[in-house]
Scaffold this active site. Structure first.
Site, PDB file in Angstrom:
ATOM      1  N   LYS A   4       0.856  -1.106  -0.051  1.00  0.00           N
ATOM      2  CA  LYS A   4       0.021   0.146  -0.240  1.00  0.00           C
ATOM      3  C   LYS A   4       1.030   1.180  -0.120  1.00  0.00           C
ATOM      4  O   LYS A   4       1.525   1.961   1.057  1.00  0.00           O
ATOM      5  CB  LYS A   4      -1.033  -0.007   1.131  1.00  0.00           C
ATOM      6  CG  LYS A   4      -2.094   1.138   1.002  1.00  0.00           C
ATOM      7  CD  LYS A   4      -2.776   1.746   2.258  1.00  0.00           C
ATOM      8  CE  LYS A   4      -1.705   2.779   2.673  1.00  0.00           C
ATOM      9  NZ  LYS A   4      -1.998   4.120   1.730  1.00  0.00           N
TER      10      LYS A   4
ATOM     11  N   GLY B  87       6.182   5.398   8.440  1.00  0.00           N
ATOM     12  CA  GLY B  87       5.213   6.377   8.224  1.00  0.00           C
ATOM     13  C   GLY B  87       4.891   7.165   9.739  1.00  0.00           C
ATOM     14  O   GLY B  87       5.964   7.267  10.364  1.00  0.00           O
ATOM     15  N   SER B  88       3.872   7.507   9.863  1.00  0.00           N
ATOM     16  CA  SER B  88       3.542   8.581  11.327  1.00  0.00           C
ATOM     17  C   SER B  88       3.471   7.286  12.333  1.00  0.00           C
ATOM     18  O   SER B  88       3.151   6.174  12.195  1.00  0.00           O
ATOM     19  CB  SER B  88       2.118   9.023  11.125  1.00  0.00           C
ATOM     20  OG  SER B  88       1.156   8.192  11.370  1.00  0.00           O
ATOM     21  N   THR B  89       3.780   7.887  13.526  1.00  0.00           N
ATOM     22  CA  THR B  89       3.746   7.024  14.842  1.00  0.00           C
ATOM     23  C   THR B  89       2.393   6.714  15.063  1.00  0.00           C
ATOM     24  O   THR B  89       2.149   5.454  15.500  1.00  0.00           O
ATOM     25  CB  THR B  89       4.273   7.970  15.825  1.00  0.00           C
ATOM     26  OG1 THR B  89       5.489   8.485  15.517  1.00  0.00           O
ATOM     27  CG2 THR B  89       4.384   7.395  17.146  1.00  0.00           C
ATOM     28  N   GLY B  90       1.267   7.516  15.041  1.00  0.00           N
ATOM     29  CA  GLY B  90       0.005   7.258  15.404  1.00  0.00           C
ATOM     30  C   GLY B  90      -0.431   6.034  14.616  1.00  0.00           C
ATOM     31  O   GLY B  90      -1.200   5.104  14.955  1.00  0.00           O
TER      32      GLY B  90
ATOM     33  N   GLU C 285       9.540   2.040  11.088  1.00  0.00           N
ATOM     34  CA  GLU C 285       9.905   3.150  11.253  1.00  0.00           C
ATOM     35  C   GLU C 285       9.409   4.369  11.180  1.00  0.00           C
ATOM     36  O   GLU C 285       8.420   4.467  10.167  1.00  0.00           O
ATOM     37  CB  GLU C 285      11.444   3.411  10.392  1.00  0.00           C
ATOM     38  CG  GLU C 285      12.055   4.437  10.512  1.00  0.00           C
ATOM     39  CD  GLU C 285      12.188   5.576   9.778  1.00  0.00           C
ATOM     40  OE1 GLU C 285      11.659   6.636  10.485  1.00  0.00           O
ATOM     41  OE2 GLU C 285      12.310   5.552   8.579  1.00  0.00           O
TER      42      GLU C 285
ATOM     43  N   CYS D 254      12.492  11.969   7.782  1.00  0.00           N
ATOM     44  CA  CYS D 254      12.351  11.590   9.036  1.00  0.00           C
ATOM     45  C   CYS D 254      13.723  11.682   9.833  1.00  0.00           C
ATOM     46  O   CYS D 254      13.579  11.726  10.917  1.00  0.00           O
ATOM     47  CB  CYS D 254      11.909  10.240   9.062  1.00  0.00           C
ATOM     48  SG  CYS D 254      12.734   8.946   8.099  1.00  0.00           S
TER      49      CYS D 254
ATOM     50  N   GLU E  81       7.013  16.532  16.642  1.00  0.00           N
ATOM     51  CA  GLU E  81       7.528  16.767  15.314  1.00  0.00           C
ATOM     52  C   GLU E  81       6.598  17.456  14.252  1.00  0.00           C
ATOM     53  O   GLU E  81       5.258  17.429  14.447  1.00  0.00           O
ATOM     54  CB  GLU E  81       7.406  14.940  14.657  1.00  0.00           C
ATOM     55  CG  GLU E  81       7.789  14.778  13.479  1.00  0.00           C
ATOM     56  CD  GLU E  81       7.642  13.237  12.992  1.00  0.00           C
ATOM     57  OE1 GLU E  81       8.741  12.862  12.107  1.00  0.00           O
ATOM     58  OE2 GLU E  81       6.763  12.698  13.279  1.00  0.00           O
TER      59      GLU E  81
END
Length: 543
Positions: free
Chosen positions: A212, A265-268, A293, A327, A425
């Protein structure tokens, strides 16, 4: 099976074109930019090697000129995911059994295609679709991507060579099997090379993948699929599923055949996926491998002995190249009072010459941020600084989304080390500096270590070896990629394997054999040449 041990020689990192005035590659790149801009393409899902079109579509535009349409992408949902899972599992039957050297041959050919006939296509598509300059696209969409392909093939060979000791009377072996099921690869917008590596690294080991890609970078991702087809990748090994996160992710995570998640991608989003996998853990046929990561709040920390000129250049490049959307980009700095005035004056004198705009103007150092959502998020931080008493903008702070999503390179001075832009961030061209008292050197090192939940990259500057040692020791856990007297960006495959810990990810080091091992399930085999014929042991004999 061939009756030979094949060997891949250790690769060398791909060299980069400069695209300087007068070079032939500069003109070739311009031609390819013009060619791609002159057409609109239709980007389907690719499932089992076949193009699949859906009734949900989205325009693909250039971030620096969002009125220019590059194409249309077809978005996937549950139906397409089910097709892709079926296709992947069918392809796995032959792919997992294919001799490793034949899998590797596809990767080596793909690398040569990327650095050869597809070089300018990969560059131009990354420039137009992700608003990268020629240098930024060259070093990753061509150089890093080819390095991933070549070095991973070499690493796999070296892994397979690692075999256990066999004493007399037995032969011990280790078989490096692919995981059962499929890998779910979720890739980011900011690096074409990462977008390709996340599905391809597991596939090299004999796995199959559902990929994806980020819809905001779908343009260059589609050309990756073209390269793989020409390189001879069998149908169904990599299934290309553009779409919204939940539309693709939810049905994927519900499949009992999920065997791994490879994520950047994003932490969330990563934490959400991890929770969903945990909630479904009893449903899976195997415990899924989770490799991710996520974010960073990457730092530059200078000692009073630092070379100020080096710190200035490192800060500009690390904070503003690719609009701060790496990042690894530097977004917070700690500078001692004794060198702050010199740094400030030299930095402001240099940064005023940093140009940003359309990436087809090769005099620009920066392009646009990726989309409206990113623009709105970044500018909300800038507006916060403008209204705050605890921080002030020393340079920049302007932005405009009328033609493209442009944000001026911005320098913020924080009066409070816990100021919002020192902690959170932003993922944009905003660098915040905190000036500390020289005698509070160690106290400020503790601030640097504890201010952010992330631990991705960091850089320290000093001409004093004692100070460097103290800084490196104190910040041992603060960054997975640590730089001494250099900017905290631009990790190179086989030179600085990349990844961070804490809330920055699982630190499985893309660009090394460690990452490949996460996609392998080892079977230990013991073969005894002369089996025992008596169940008793000597100690059992009567005296």
């Amino acid at each position: 099976m061939a009756n030979a041990f094949f060997e891949i020689r250790e690769p060398e990192n791909e060299s980069y074109h400069s695209y300087a005035p007068g070079t032939p590659e500069r003109e070739e790149l311009r031609k390819e930019l013009d060619r791609l801009k002159s057409q609109e393409i239709e980007i389907p899902a690719i499932i089992g090697g076949k193009e699949v079109k859906t009734d949900r579509q989205q325009d693909v535009v250039m971030p620096h000129n969002h009125g220019h349409k590059l194409g249309t992408v077809h978005l996937c949902g549950e139906k397409e995911v089910e097709m892709a899972i079926e296709s992947a599992l069918e392809a796995r039957k032959e792919w997992a059994e294919m001799p490793w050297q034949d899998r590797a041959a596809i990767y080596l050919k793909a690398a040569d295609l990327i650095t050869g006939p597809y070089r300018y296509t990969m560059n131009a598509s990354t420039m137009l679709g992700q608003s990268k300059t020629p240098h930024q696209s060259e070093i990753e969409a061509v150089g890093e991507f080819a390095d991933f392909l070549r070095f991973n093939a070499y690493y796999l060979q070296e892994i397979y060579k690692d075999q256990p000791y066999s004493p007399d009377g037995m032969w011990n072996r280790m078989e490096y099997r692919p995981l059962e099921g499929f890998i779910f690869a979720v890739t980011p917008f900011n690096f074409t090379a990462i977008a390709g590596n996340l599905p391809l690294a597991p596939a090299l080991c004999g796995n199959v993948a559902l990929w994806k890609p980020a819809t905001s970078s779908i343009y260059s991702s589609y050309f990756i699929m073209e390269v793989l087809k020409e390189a001879g990748m069998p149908d169904g090994v990599i299934n290309f599923l553009p779409g919204a996160g939940a539309d693709v992710g939810n049905p994927v995570l519900e499949s009992e055949h999920l065997s791994g998640l490879h994520f950047t991608g994003s932490t969330g989003t990563f934490q959400h996926l991890w929770k969903e996998i945990a909630n479904n853990i009893e449903h899976y046929n195997t415990y899924p491998r989770i490799v991710g990561e996520t974010g960073g709040k990457d730092f530059i920390f200078a000692h009073e002995s630092a070379d100020v000129d080096a710190v200035v250049i490192a800060a500009i490049r690390a904070a503003y190249e690719y609009q701060g959307q790496k990042c690894s980009a530097a977004s917070r700095m700690y500078l001692p009072e004794s060198i702050w005035p010199e740094f400030r004056d030299k930095f402001l004198d240099e940064v005023k010459d940093v140009k940003y705009g359309d990436v087809e103007d090769f005099t620009n150092f920066m392009g646009a941020v990726i989309d409206q959502k990113a623009f709105d998020n970044i500018t909300s931080y800038i507006d916060y600084v403008k209204e705050s008493d605890d921080g002030e903008i020393l340079f920049g702070g302007n932005y405009d989304d009328s033609e493209g999503y442009f944000v001026e390179p911005t320098l913020v001075l924080a009066h409070d080390p816990k100021f919002k832009t020192m902690e959170e961030e932003i993922f944009g061209p905003v660098l915040t500096v905190y000036v500390y008292e020289d005698e509070k050197f160690e106290e400020t090192l503790e601030l640097c270590d504890t201010t952010s939940p992330y631990a991705l990259t960091g850089a320290i500057f000093s001409q004093d070896r004692y100070a460097l040692n103290k800084m490196a020791d104190y910040l041992r856990q603060a960054a997975g990629n640590f730089y001494i007297n250099d900017k905290p960006t631009a990790a190179i495959v086989n030179q600085q394997p990349f990844g961070g810990a804490r809330k920055s990810g699982t630190n499985d080091k893309a660009g090394s054999a460690a990452n490949l091992m996460r996609w392998i399930s080892v079977r230990s085999i013991k073969e005894t040449t002369v089996p025992a014929k008596d169940w008793t042991y000597p100690y059992m004999e009567e005296e």
